[in-house]
Design a protein around this motif. Structure first.
Motif, PDB file in Angstrom:
ATOM      1  N   SER A  49       6.058  20.179  12.623  1.00 41.96           N
ATOM      2  CA  SER A  49       4.986  19.657  11.699  1.00 41.96           C
ATOM      3  C   SER A  49       4.105  18.353  11.811  1.00 41.96           C
ATOM      4  CB  SER A  49       5.555  20.013  10.218  1.00 41.96           C
ATOM      5  OG  SER A  49       6.342  19.254   9.918  1.00 41.96           O
ATOM      6  N   GLN A  50       5.294  17.592  12.441  1.00 41.67           N
ATOM      7  CA  GLN A  50       4.564  16.175  12.546  1.00 41.67           C
ATOM      8  C   GLN A  50       3.880  15.812  13.859  1.00 41.67           C
ATOM      9  OE1 GLN A  50       8.277  13.725  12.326  1.00 41.67           O
ATOM     10  NE2 GLN A  50       8.807  14.245  10.226  1.00 41.67           N
ATOM     11  N   LEU A  71      -0.507  22.522  19.663  1.00 40.38           N
ATOM     12  CA  LEU A  71      -0.392  23.169  20.959  1.00 40.38           C
ATOM     13  C   LEU A  71       0.951  22.638  21.480  1.00 40.38           C
ATOM     14  CD1 LEU A  71      -3.977  21.884  22.416  1.00 40.38           C
ATOM     15  CD2 LEU A  71      -2.871  24.289  21.778  1.00 40.38           C
ATOM     16  N   LYS A  72       1.471  23.495  22.141  1.00 40.72           N
ATOM     17  CA  LYS A  72       3.093  23.067  23.036  1.00 40.72           C
ATOM     18  C   LYS A  72       2.187  22.893  24.457  1.00 40.72           C
ATOM     19  CE  LYS A  72       6.537  25.122  20.178  1.00 40.72           C
ATOM     20  NZ  LYS A  72       7.622  26.079  20.129  1.00 40.72           N
ATOM     21  N   ILE A  73       2.694  21.752  25.024  1.00 39.23           N
ATOM     22  CA  ILE A  73       2.336  21.644  26.378  1.00 39.23           C
ATOM     23  C   ILE A  73       3.279  21.339  27.259  1.00 39.23           C
ATOM     24  CG2 ILE A  73       0.871  19.722  27.536  1.00 39.23           C
ATOM     25  CD1 ILE A  73      -0.580  19.188  24.678  1.00 39.23           C
ATOM     26  N   ALA A  74       3.193  21.826  28.399  1.00 34.91           N
ATOM     27  CA  ALA A  74       4.331  21.534  29.391  1.00 34.91           C
ATOM     28  C   ALA A  74       3.384  20.879  30.610  1.00 34.91           C
ATOM     29  CB  ALA A  74       4.894  22.866  29.958  1.00 34.91           C
ATOM     30  N   VAL A  75       3.842  19.860  31.364  1.00 31.88           N
ATOM     31  CA  VAL A  75       3.095  19.138  32.573  1.00 31.88           C
ATOM     32  C   VAL A  75       3.959  19.269  33.424  1.00 31.88           C
ATOM     33  CG1 VAL A  75       2.091  17.019  33.305  1.00 31.88           C
ATOM     34  CG2 VAL A  75       2.288  17.505  30.636  1.00 31.88           C
ATOM     35  N   ILE A  76       3.612  19.792  34.855  1.00 35.60           N
ATOM     36  CA  ILE A  76       4.264  20.449  35.919  1.00 35.60           C
ATOM     37  C   ILE A  76       3.686  19.641  37.100  1.00 35.60           C
ATOM     38  CG2 ILE A  76       5.303  22.351  36.944  1.00 35.60           C
ATOM     39  CD1 ILE A  76       4.051  23.794  34.365  1.00 35.60           C
ATOM     40  N   LEU A 119       1.864  11.570  26.646  1.00 39.80           N
ATOM     41  CA  LEU A 119       1.386  12.556  25.660  1.00 39.80           C
ATOM     42  C   LEU A 119       2.561  12.474  24.356  1.00 39.80           C
ATOM     43  CD1 LEU A 119       0.671  15.560  27.822  1.00 39.80           C
ATOM     44  CD2 LEU A 119      -1.095  14.414  26.492  1.00 39.80           C
ATOM     45  N   ALA A 120       3.607  12.144  24.573  1.00 37.57           N
ATOM     46  CA  ALA A 120       4.731  11.916  23.771  1.00 37.57           C
ATOM     47  C   ALA A 120       4.411  10.673  22.781  1.00 37.57           C
ATOM     48  CB  ALA A 120       5.844  11.722  24.116  1.00 37.57           C
ATOM     49  N   LYS A 121       3.851   9.718  23.355  1.00 39.63           N
ATOM     50  CA  LYS A 121       3.531   8.610  22.504  1.00 39.63           C
ATOM     51  C   LYS A 121       2.328   8.769  21.652  1.00 39.63           C
ATOM     52  CE  LYS A 121       4.913   4.524  25.237  1.00 39.63           C
ATOM     53  NZ  LYS A 121       4.924   4.570  26.688  1.00 39.63           N
ATOM     54  N   LYS A 122       1.140   9.591  22.318  1.00 36.63           N
ATOM     55  CA  LYS A 122       0.230  10.229  21.345  1.00 36.63           C
ATOM     56  C   LYS A 122       0.418  11.176  20.233  1.00 36.63           C
ATOM     57  CE  LYS A 122      -3.618   8.297  23.260  1.00 36.63           C
ATOM     58  NZ  LYS A 122      -3.570   8.279  24.811  1.00 36.63           N
ATOM     59  N   GLY A 123       1.741  11.675  20.173  1.00 35.20           N
ATOM     60  CA  GLY A 123       2.344  12.530  19.206  1.00 35.20           C
ATOM     61  C   GLY A 123       2.220  14.017  19.421  1.00 35.20           C
ATOM     62  N   PHE A 124       2.046  14.330  20.698  1.00 36.56           N
ATOM     63  CA  PHE A 124       2.095  15.939  21.253  1.00 36.56           C
ATOM     64  C   PHE A 124       3.165  16.159  21.286  1.00 36.56           C
ATOM     65  CE2 PHE A 124      -2.307  14.634  22.437  1.00 36.56           C
ATOM     66  CZ  PHE A 124      -3.138  15.917  22.103  1.00 36.56           C
ATOM     67  N   TYR A 125       3.556  17.775  21.277  1.00 33.97           N
ATOM     68  CA  TYR A 125       4.667  18.489  21.640  1.00 33.97           C
ATOM     69  C   TYR A 125       4.612  18.662  23.053  1.00 33.97           C
ATOM     70  CZ  TYR A 125       8.323  21.874  21.940  1.00 33.97           C
ATOM     71  OH  TYR A 125       9.652  22.675  22.217  1.00 33.97           O
ATOM     72  N   VAL A 126       5.521  17.919  23.832  1.00 39.09           N
ATOM     73  CA  VAL A 126       5.386  18.080  25.415  1.00 39.09           C
ATOM     74  C   VAL A 126       6.581  18.474  25.926  1.00 39.09           C
ATOM     75  CG1 VAL A 126       4.948  15.471  25.584  1.00 39.09           C
ATOM     76  CG2 VAL A 126       4.244  16.958  27.211  1.00 39.09           C
ATOM     77  N   LYS A 127       6.695  18.998  27.081  1.00 34.74           N
ATOM     78  CA  LYS A 127       7.898  19.004  27.946  1.00 34.74           C
ATOM     79  C   LYS A 127       7.538  18.579  29.450  1.00 34.74           C
ATOM     80  CE  LYS A 127      11.229  20.730  24.962  1.00 34.74           C
ATOM     81  NZ  LYS A 127      12.382  21.994  24.890  1.00 34.74           N
ATOM     82  N   SER A 128       8.207  18.422  30.299  1.00 35.11           N
ATOM     83  CA  SER A 128       7.980  18.275  31.788  1.00 35.11           C
ATOM     84  C   SER A 128       8.694  18.988  32.649  1.00 35.11           C
ATOM     85  CB  SER A 128       7.663  16.860  32.038  1.00 35.11           C
ATOM     86  OG  SER A 128       8.959  16.290  31.857  1.00 35.11           O
ATOM     87  N   PHE A 129       8.257  19.362  33.826  1.00 34.69           N
ATOM     88  CA  PHE A 129       9.083  20.303  34.793  1.00 34.69           C
ATOM     89  C   PHE A 129       8.601  19.983  36.325  1.00 34.69           C
ATOM     90  CE2 PHE A 129       8.748  22.412  30.790  1.00 34.69           C
ATOM     91  CZ  PHE A 129      10.025  22.799  30.345  1.00 34.69           C
ATOM     92  N   GLY A 130       9.562  20.490  37.109  1.00 34.32           N
ATOM     93  CA  GLY A 130       8.851  20.481  38.325  1.00 34.32           C
ATOM     94  C   GLY A 130       9.037  22.054  39.031  1.00 34.32           C
ATOM     95  N   SER A 168      -4.179  13.123  29.350  1.00 40.36           N
ATOM     96  CA  SER A 168      -3.730  12.700  27.744  1.00 40.36           C
ATOM     97  C   SER A 168      -5.346  13.035  27.039  1.00 40.36           C
ATOM     98  CB  SER A 168      -3.676  11.289  27.419  1.00 40.36           C
ATOM     99  OG  SER A 168      -3.593  10.753  26.179  1.00 40.36           O
ATOM    100  N   ASP A 169      -6.319  12.700  27.639  1.00 37.96           N
ATOM    101  CA  ASP A 169      -7.915  12.805  27.311  1.00 37.96           C
ATOM    102  C   ASP A 169      -7.883  14.178  27.081  1.00 37.96           C
ATOM    103  OD1 ASP A 169      -8.534  10.240  27.191  1.00 37.96           O
ATOM    104  OD2 ASP A 169      -9.635  10.204  28.999  1.00 37.96           O
ATOM    105  N   MET A 170      -7.874  15.037  28.217  1.00 37.93           N
ATOM    106  CA  MET A 170      -7.886  16.548  28.084  1.00 37.93           C
ATOM    107  C   MET A 170      -7.208  17.206  26.995  1.00 37.93           C
ATOM    108  SD  MET A 170      -7.402  19.258  31.190  1.00 37.93           S
ATOM    109  CE  MET A 170      -5.803  18.885  31.614  1.00 37.93           C
ATOM    110  N   CYS A 171      -5.924  16.912  26.567  1.00 36.89           N
ATOM    111  CA  CYS A 171      -5.237  17.236  25.481  1.00 36.89           C
ATOM    112  C   CYS A 171      -5.944  16.886  24.380  1.00 36.89           C
ATOM    113  CB  CYS A 171      -3.602  16.847  25.777  1.00 36.89           C
ATOM    114  SG  CYS A 171      -2.949  17.828  27.306  1.00 36.89           S
ATOM    115  N   LEU A 172      -6.368  15.624  24.206  1.00 39.52           N
ATOM    116  CA  LEU A 172      -6.867  15.373  23.017  1.00 39.52           C
ATOM    117  C   LEU A 172      -8.267  16.351  22.592  1.00 39.52           C
ATOM    118  CD1 LEU A 172      -6.620  11.343  23.135  1.00 39.52           C
ATOM    119  CD2 LEU A 172      -5.584  13.242  21.373  1.00 39.52           C
TER     120      LEU A 172
END
Length: 199
Positions: free
Chosen positions: A5-6, A11-16, A31-42, A161-165
């Motif tokens: 909620s914070q 949006l739930k975002i993954a960057v790969i 993205l985390a600094k901008k306050g998005f829910y984000v995870k990253s992967f390879g 980050s721009d795209m996600c905003l």
């Protein structure tokens, strides 16, 4: 990670990227600094990092910690890996999470999967199309090509980050995504790939 909620957006975002070391981690940090829910992967078979020569990369299994890679490179050649930025990169990474993660081993649901090169985009699409669907909710897979070096990773993180905003401002992303990506593509002057797959 704060409760959902914070976040600035639901949006739930993954960057790969390929090794979950540079491009995806830089965007993850932004993205985390901008306050998005984000995870990253390879998506690669292994985590591959530059070595002492082009034909001598450092190769690790996914699941090894960033700490362990940092120690290994420090022991191999502190000067080289300080100079080429790898030790700095690993310092940043271990502040974000403990180890590189492989996308094909993740079962979490995301709304948007952002890939950093076309080969990774193809691997993500292949994996998503071949796995058992969970609930048939829509997932947007978006690719923006980012060269795998430190400077481009930083530029790429700004762009992602721009795209996600822009996505977060849409009240109905499934309907608006083509327009959002078209506007973003014109703004950033880089070609964007987009596919829809299902969770």
């Amino acid at each position: 990670m704060p409760p959902e909620s914070q976040f600035v957006s639901d949006l739930k975002i993954a960057v790969i990227c390929s090794s979950n070391m540079n491009r995806s981690m830089e965007a993850h940090a932004f993205l985390a600094k901008k306050g998005f829910y984000v995870k990253s992967f390879g998506t690669g078979d292994k985590v591959k990092l530059p070595g002492s020569a082009a034909d001598k990369p450092n190769v690790y299994d996914f699941g090894i910690s960033y700490d362990e890679i940092h120690t290994d490179l420090l022991n191999k050649d502190r000067a080289l890996y300080t100079q080429n930025g790898l030790l700095h990169t690993l310092d940043r990474n271990r502040r974000i999470k403990s180890h590189p993660e492989k996308f094909q081993e993740c079962y979490e649901k995301f709304d948007v999967l952002i890939t950093c090169e076309e080969r990774v985009y193809d691997q993500v699409l292949e994996y998503m199309e071949n796995r058992e669907p969970v609930d048939n909710s829509i997932v947007h897979v978006v690719n923006i090509d980012i060269q795998d070096n430190l400077e481009e990773a930083t530029i790429g993180a700004f762009l992602i980050s721009d795209m996600c905003l822009m996505m977060a401002q849409s009240e109905d992303l499934d309907n608006d995504i083509e327009e959002v990506l078209h506007n973003f593509e014109e703004k950033c002057q880089r070609p964007i790939l987009h596919s829809i797959v299902f969770n």
